[in-house]
Write a protein that holds these residues in place. Structure first.
Motif, PDB file in Angstrom:
ATOM      1  N   ASN A   1       0.789  -1.233  -0.158  1.00  0.00           N
ATOM      2  CA  ASN A   1       0.209  -0.012   0.062  1.00  0.00           C
ATOM      3  C   ASN A   1       1.031   1.170  -0.019  1.00  0.00           C
ATOM      4  OD1 ASN A   1      -2.258  -1.611  -0.218  1.00  0.00           O
ATOM      5  ND2 ASN A   1      -2.657  -1.553   1.984  1.00  0.00           N
ATOM      6  N   LEU A   2       1.961   1.331   0.566  1.00  0.00           N
ATOM      7  CA  LEU A   2       2.796   2.424   0.916  1.00  0.00           C
ATOM      8  C   LEU A   2       3.308   2.782  -0.765  1.00  0.00           C
ATOM      9  CD1 LEU A   2       4.516   1.700   4.280  1.00  0.00           C
ATOM     10  CD2 LEU A   2       3.114   3.855   3.674  1.00  0.00           C
ATOM     11  N   LEU A   3       3.804   1.480  -1.319  1.00  0.00           N
ATOM     12  CA  LEU A   3       4.247   1.589  -2.705  1.00  0.00           C
ATOM     13  C   LEU A   3       3.485   2.218  -3.573  1.00  0.00           C
ATOM     14  CD1 LEU A   3       6.536  -1.595  -2.452  1.00  0.00           C
ATOM     15  CD2 LEU A   3       7.448   0.808  -2.544  1.00  0.00           C
ATOM     16  N   ARG A   4       2.075   1.848  -3.438  1.00  0.00           N
ATOM     17  CA  ARG A   4       1.206   2.256  -4.526  1.00  0.00           C
ATOM     18  C   ARG A   4       1.038   3.701  -4.000  1.00  0.00           C
ATOM     19  NH1 ARG A   4      -2.563  -3.060  -3.780  1.00  0.00           N
ATOM     20  NH2 ARG A   4      -1.709  -4.301  -5.398  1.00  0.00           N
ATOM     21  N   LEU A   5       0.851   4.101  -2.912  1.00  0.00           N
ATOM     22  CA  LEU A   5       0.863   5.468  -2.396  1.00  0.00           C
ATOM     23  C   LEU A   5       1.871   6.360  -3.145  1.00  0.00           C
ATOM     24  CD1 LEU A   5      -0.683   5.467   1.212  1.00  0.00           C
ATOM     25  CD2 LEU A   5      -1.664   6.350  -0.621  1.00  0.00           C
ATOM     26  N   HIS A   6       3.137   5.862  -2.880  1.00  0.00           N
ATOM     27  CA  HIS A   6       4.179   6.592  -3.598  1.00  0.00           C
ATOM     28  C   HIS A   6       3.929   6.941  -5.169  1.00  0.00           C
ATOM     29  CE1 HIS A   6       8.077   7.725  -4.659  1.00  0.00           C
ATOM     30  NE2 HIS A   6       8.313   6.672  -5.517  1.00  0.00           N
ATOM     31  N   LYS A   7       3.556   5.688  -5.823  1.00  0.00           N
ATOM     32  CA  LYS A   7       3.324   5.616  -7.224  1.00  0.00           C
ATOM     33  C   LYS A   7       2.352   6.623  -7.621  1.00  0.00           C
ATOM     34  CE  LYS A   7       4.306   2.822 -10.027  1.00  0.00           C
ATOM     35  NZ  LYS A   7       5.452   2.936 -10.839  1.00  0.00           N
TER      36      LYS A   7
ATOM     37  N   ALA B   1       3.574 -12.375  -0.192  1.00  0.00           N
ATOM     38  CA  ALA B   1       2.915 -11.064  -0.302  1.00  0.00           C
ATOM     39  C   ALA B   1       4.129  -9.973  -0.269  1.00  0.00           C
ATOM     40  CB  ALA B   1       1.933 -10.892   0.495  1.00  0.00           C
ATOM     41  N   LEU B   2       4.922 -10.101   0.805  1.00  0.00           N
ATOM     42  CA  LEU B   2       6.174  -9.126   1.010  1.00  0.00           C
ATOM     43  C   LEU B   2       7.019  -9.216  -0.386  1.00  0.00           C
ATOM     44  CD1 LEU B   2       6.837  -6.902   2.720  1.00  0.00           C
ATOM     45  CD2 LEU B   2       8.571  -8.314   3.678  1.00  0.00           C
ATOM     46  N   THR B   3       7.318 -10.567  -0.887  1.00  0.00           N
ATOM     47  CA  THR B   3       8.179 -10.790  -1.967  1.00  0.00           C
ATOM     48  C   THR B   3       7.529 -10.131  -3.209  1.00  0.00           C
ATOM     49  OG1 THR B   3       9.062 -12.762  -1.218  1.00  0.00           O
ATOM     50  CG2 THR B   3       8.975 -12.414  -3.563  1.00  0.00           C
ATOM     51  N   GLU B   4       6.027 -10.161  -3.449  1.00  0.00           N
ATOM     52  CA  GLU B   4       5.477  -9.547  -4.435  1.00  0.00           C
ATOM     53  C   GLU B   4       5.520  -7.963  -4.300  1.00  0.00           C
ATOM     54  OE1 GLU B   4       0.822  -9.643  -6.649  1.00  0.00           O
ATOM     55  OE2 GLU B   4       1.280 -10.212  -4.571  1.00  0.00           O
ATOM     56  N   ALA B   5       5.590  -7.386  -3.125  1.00  0.00           N
ATOM     57  CA  ALA B   5       5.723  -6.209  -3.028  1.00  0.00           C
ATOM     58  C   ALA B   5       7.060  -5.486  -3.164  1.00  0.00           C
ATOM     59  CB  ALA B   5       5.367  -5.649  -1.286  1.00  0.00           C
ATOM     60  N   TYR B   6       8.028  -6.253  -2.849  1.00  0.00           N
ATOM     61  CA  TYR B   6       9.375  -6.162  -3.287  1.00  0.00           C
ATOM     62  C   TYR B   6       9.508  -5.856  -4.540  1.00  0.00           C
ATOM     63  CZ  TYR B   6      14.424  -5.892  -3.266  1.00  0.00           C
ATOM     64  OH  TYR B   6      15.638  -5.470  -3.666  1.00  0.00           O
ATOM     65  N   LEU B   7       9.069  -7.001  -5.319  1.00  0.00           N
ATOM     66  CA  LEU B   7       9.120  -7.058  -6.915  1.00  0.00           C
ATOM     67  C   LEU B   7       8.370  -5.777  -7.650  1.00  0.00           C
ATOM     68  CD1 LEU B   7       8.472 -10.784  -7.431  1.00  0.00           C
ATOM     69  CD2 LEU B   7      10.603  -9.670  -7.895  1.00  0.00           C
ATOM     70  N   PHE B   8       7.312  -5.401  -6.964  1.00  0.00           N
ATOM     71  CA  PHE B   8       6.461  -4.119  -7.268  1.00  0.00           C
ATOM     72  C   PHE B   8       7.583  -3.072  -7.148  1.00  0.00           C
ATOM     73  CE2 PHE B   8       3.555  -0.589  -6.840  1.00  0.00           C
ATOM     74  CZ  PHE B   8       2.655  -0.618  -7.728  1.00  0.00           C
ATOM     75  N   TYR B   9       8.120  -2.924  -6.215  1.00  0.00           N
ATOM     76  CA  TYR B   9       9.141  -1.824  -5.780  1.00  0.00           C
ATOM     77  C   TYR B   9      10.257  -1.976  -6.767  1.00  0.00           C
ATOM     78  CZ  TYR B   9      13.198   0.140  -3.260  1.00  0.00           C
ATOM     79  OH  TYR B   9      14.292   0.782  -2.792  1.00  0.00           O
TER      80      TYR B   9
END
Length: 159
Positions: A34-40, A71-79
């Motif tokens: 969610n933090l990464l999406r907000l940043h995006k 899910a954290l791995t997916e967030a890291y890949l999104f990052y």
């Protein structure tokens, strides 16, 4: 990282930072994404920095047993992927079918935004104007390239 219980709770002996994604993702994994999406969407570096802190806290676990934190791995890949933003044209007559088609595919690094008809997009996406004839506008991460799209194939080709 975030704790699973509030500070000062009298019935808790030890406060844990949830680090396992089971049937339900951990609060830290969801928070990072969610933090990464907000940043995006806002280009506010504060959100990206907070997500990076979560990755730092769970770095050892992520590198040793990434399957336990899917899910954290997916967030890291999104990052790391830094995918584009797709502005969807809700005034286009076929927009509902286009959104349904988008939802039928797994596009984890695509961020979609549906501004209201006539609403100006603000922040770092300002100036990204949709043409009435296109179903969407794909904005690449460097913000210099904007591509009008009218099909799912055009979206996938430009990812």
């Amino acid at each position: 990282g975030y704790f699973a219980a509030e500070e000062g709770a009298s019935d808790i002996i030890i406060r844990l930072k949830d680090d396992h994604d089971g049937a339900e993702p951990s609060s830290n994994s969801i928070s990072a994404m969610n933090l990464l999406r907000l940043h995006k969407l806002t280009n506010n570096k504060k959100y990206k920095t907070q997500a990076e802190k979560i990755f730092e806290i769970f770095h050892l676990r992520l590198t040793q047993i990434p399957v336990s934190m899917s899910a954290l791995t997916e967030a890291y890949l999104f990052y790391r992927q830094d995918g584009p933003v797709l502005l969807l044209n809700t005034s286009h007559p076929d927009h509902k079918e286009f959104i349904t088609e988008l939802h039928s595919k797994y596009l984890p690094f695509l961020t979609c935004l549906t501004p209201e008809v006539g609403q100006e997009v603000s922040g770092h996406l300002a100036g990204a104007n949709l043409t009435p004839s296109s179903k969407g506008l794909l904005i690449k991460s460097d913000q210099d390239e904007k591509v009008s799209v009218n099909s799912l194939e055009e979206v996938v080709q430009n990812l």
